[in-house]
Design a protein around this motif. Structure first.
Motif, mmCIF file in Angstrom:
data_model
loop_
_atom_site.group_PDB
_atom_site.id
_atom_site.type_symbol
_atom_site.label_atom_id
_atom_site.label_comp_id
_atom_site.label_asym_id
_atom_site.label_seq_id
_atom_site.Cartn_x
_atom_site.Cartn_y
_atom_site.Cartn_z
ATOM 1 N N TYR A 169 0.829 -1.205 0.000
ATOM 2 C CA TYR A 169 0.000 0.000 0.000
ATOM 3 C C TYR A 169 0.864 1.255 0.000
ATOM 4 N N LYS A 170 0.546 2.155 -0.923
ATOM 5 C CA LYS A 170 1.123 3.502 -0.933
ATOM 6 C C LYS A 170 0.005 4.454 -1.338
ATOM 7 N N GLU A 171 -0.125 5.534 -0.629
ATOM 8 C CA GLU A 171 -1.187 6.484 -0.944
ATOM 9 C C GLU A 171 -1.092 6.965 -2.381
ATOM 10 N N PHE A 174 -2.301 3.983 -4.802
ATOM 11 C CA PHE A 174 -3.468 3.154 -4.506
ATOM 12 C C PHE A 174 -4.521 3.221 -5.603
ATOM 13 N N GLU A 400 -12.354 1.543 -0.926
ATOM 14 C CA GLU A 400 -11.828 2.265 0.231
ATOM 15 C C GLU A 400 -11.650 1.353 1.438
ATOM 16 N N ARG A 403 -8.199 0.093 1.314
ATOM 17 C CA ARG A 403 -7.233 1.095 1.757
ATOM 18 C C ARG A 403 -7.147 1.084 3.280
ATOM 19 N N ILE A 407 -3.772 -0.076 5.523
ATOM 20 C CA ILE A 407 -3.107 0.825 6.471
ATOM 21 C C ILE A 407 -3.088 0.202 7.868
ATOM 22 N N SER A 422 -4.338 -5.221 0.838
ATOM 23 C CA SER A 422 -4.702 -4.207 -0.151
ATOM 24 C C SER A 422 -5.613 -4.790 -1.223
#
Length: 544
Positions: A169-171, A174, A400, A403, A407, A422
């Motif tokens: 996960y990376k903002e 994503f 979402e 996400r 996290i 993810s």
């Protein structure tokens, strides 16, 4: 950088089972959008007819050599797969397996190729059989499950980069990951069409029962590894009166099929990591990673941070911090392999000579199908088809939610939590045609499990044992690797062979101790990416 909590002073000899989620819902809502596929296997074929084997010989498996063109009769309504344009029937292979049931020589054994070939010759150093053998013979039957190999192989038309499915996960990325998952689902639906929804474990269990009927047998015996343990468990639930001797090696927890099983890779990696820090700390003079578990822990996470800031170069390849975490997830289940990985990365980061040959493949990488007649993405396409079709209720339709899970799980399970939680193509897959299978029966079987298994952690095997109330579990304490039999461990191998040759389960659960030799074999198999006894690679990394 997140600092992991210090590990316990001593690693437990028998890990306590982790909390198990509630059983999956047994109803399914109407359709939504799709994604991509699963189990790898080489094409099955037919070897010469079984011939009598010398008395006292051990099982002798031969790799198939020619396809069977036969078309089996239609199954009864109770076992017939749901109607769709009929695929090619599963191809089968036969081979001599000397140890026969004392009460009935010549009883066939069905053995699905999920995801490894089942008619192969054991390694040359395999030890003699532990058992005297009566006259007669057993037939080993291997087949490509539907959707895999030459049994109407599914394809999604994926490019190699689209098959890389374990994405941290990376903002910033994503939204791209969500688009990738949606595209994989769409491509699978477009390429494989109406056939796609019929590629399920329940339908493959029906295919198994069709093979039993074609062979003219009242019951079938079975040996399944990894995903094959789930297939075997589903068969016992659907056809309990037709199951004879079932060995389920490296077991899937049916209640966690399938998102929960992928997430268990992250949960299971944490105790394995703590065990590794203790092992490496006790050998600090040799490896130089730190003389306490906490210092070894710091050495690893410093490498991850350094690779995040500037990728570590080795043999022309660059490794990011995410690459390092992903590789360590599987490697850490073998303390020696995990140590070798960190030592080489540490040398490369310091500008010293290092070799990438000691490194595993980055998480999520795949290999193309070996058979020219099978689509190159069949392994990935087949994976997603089964994982998404079996239990769509396990997969949220809200991107979402993935996400949030990624996290949260990266915080709980820093080594691999975001990879596992993810977004995946199943978020956009069509709804399952049938409810998920709840396994809960009294069928006798033997569950076989290593303590340190990277793909199906020990609590997963314990959960299947609890669901199969007539089962016994054979646990190899200290055992490393995915797949136990055959390993050269007299206790474990003997327990499996006793059951297969006599049909009698042990009176109580069995505990064996791993040996240096059996764990060494597991490391070599992992480097070649094979299961025990298989001379050729048959599956991609990060699969069941």
């Amino acid at each position: 950088m997140r600092t992991r909590p210090p590990p316990p002073a001593t690693a437990p000899r028998s890990p306590t089972p982790w909390p198990r989620p509630p059983s999956p819902p047994t109803t399914t809502p109407p359709p939504a959008p799709p994604a991509s596929a699963w189990p790898s296997s080489a094409a099955a074929a037919r070897s010469p007819p079984p011939a009598p084997c010398p008395a006292g010989s051990r099982p002798s498996w031969r790799r198939p050599s020619a396809a069977i063109p036969s078309s089996p009769p239609r199954p009864s309504s109770s076992s017939r797969p749901r109607p769709f344009p009929p695929p090619k029937p599963p191809t089968t292979s036969t081979s001599c397996w000397r140890p026969s049931a004392p009460d009935r020589p010549g009883r066939p054994r069905a053995h699905p190729r999920t995801p490894v070939p089942l008619a192969v010759r054991p390694r040359d150093h395999a030890r003699p059989s532990h058992h005297p053998v009566d006259g007669g013979e057993l037939r080993l039957i291997g087949f490509d499950p539907r959707g895999v190999g030459r049994s109407t192989p599914v394809t999604c038309g994926l490019e190699p980069e689209e098959e890389n499915w374990l994405r941290p996960y990376k903002e910033a990325t994503f939204d791209k990951d969500v688009a990738w998952a949606h595209d994989v689902a769409r491509k699978c639906r477009e390429k494989s069409g109406a056939t796609l929804k019929h590629i399920t474990t329940r339908n493959t269990a029906r295919d198994m029962d069709l093979l039993r009927a074609v062979l003219g047998e009242k019951k079938v015996s079975y040996f399944g590894y990894s995903y094959g343990t789930y297939l075997g468990a589903v068969y016992t639930q659907m056809f309990p009166g037709r199951a004879d001797r079932f060995v389920l090696d490296s077991a899937v927890d049916p209640a966690r099929a399938w998102r929960g099983m992928i997430q268990w890779w992250a949960e299971g990696a944490e105790p394995a990591f703590d065990r590794w820090t203790e092992w490496a700390a006790a050998r600090s003079e040799r490896y130089g990673l730190g003389d306490t578990p906490k210092k070894v822990d710091r050495t690893f996470w410093d490498l991850v941070q350094r690779a995040d800031e500037k990728p570590i170069e080795m043999d022309g390849e660059k490794y990011t911090g995410d690459d390092v975490r992903g590789m360590m997830r599987g490697a850490v289940f073998s303390v020696k392999e995990g140590t070798e990985l960190v030592v080489e990365l540490k040398k490369a980061a310091a500008g010293e000579p290092a070799s990438a040959k000691r490194l595993p493949a980055p998480a999520g990488t795949t290999r193309p199908a070996a058979d020219a007649d099978v689509p190159s993405d069949n392994g990935t396409a087949g994976f997603w088809t089964v994982v998404c079709n079996d239990n769509s209720a396990a997969w949220s339709r809200d991107p979402e939610s993935y996400r949030r899970d990624a996290i949260e799980d990266k915080g709980r399970y820093p080594l691999f939590g975001d990879f596992a939680s993810s977004v995946k193509p199943c978020a956009f897959w069509d709804r399952s045609a049938e409810p998920a299978t709840v396994v809960n029966n009294e069928v006798g079987s033997l569950v076989v499990q290593n303590e340190w298994d990277s793909q199906t952690p020990l609590p997963s095997g314990q959960a299947l044992h609890a669901d199969l109330k007539g089962s016994k579990i054979l646990t190899v304490l200290g055992g490393e690797g995915h797949g136990v039999y055959p390993s050269g461990n007299a206790c474990a191998d003997g327990g499996v062979e006793d059951y297969l040759t006599t049909g009698k389960l042990p009176a109580k659960d069995v505990t064996c101790e791993a040996t240096a030799g059996s764990n060494g074999d597991a490391r070599e198999n992992r480097k070649r990416d094979v299961l025990p006894g298989a001379p050729l690679p048959q599956r991609s990394p990060d699969r069941f």
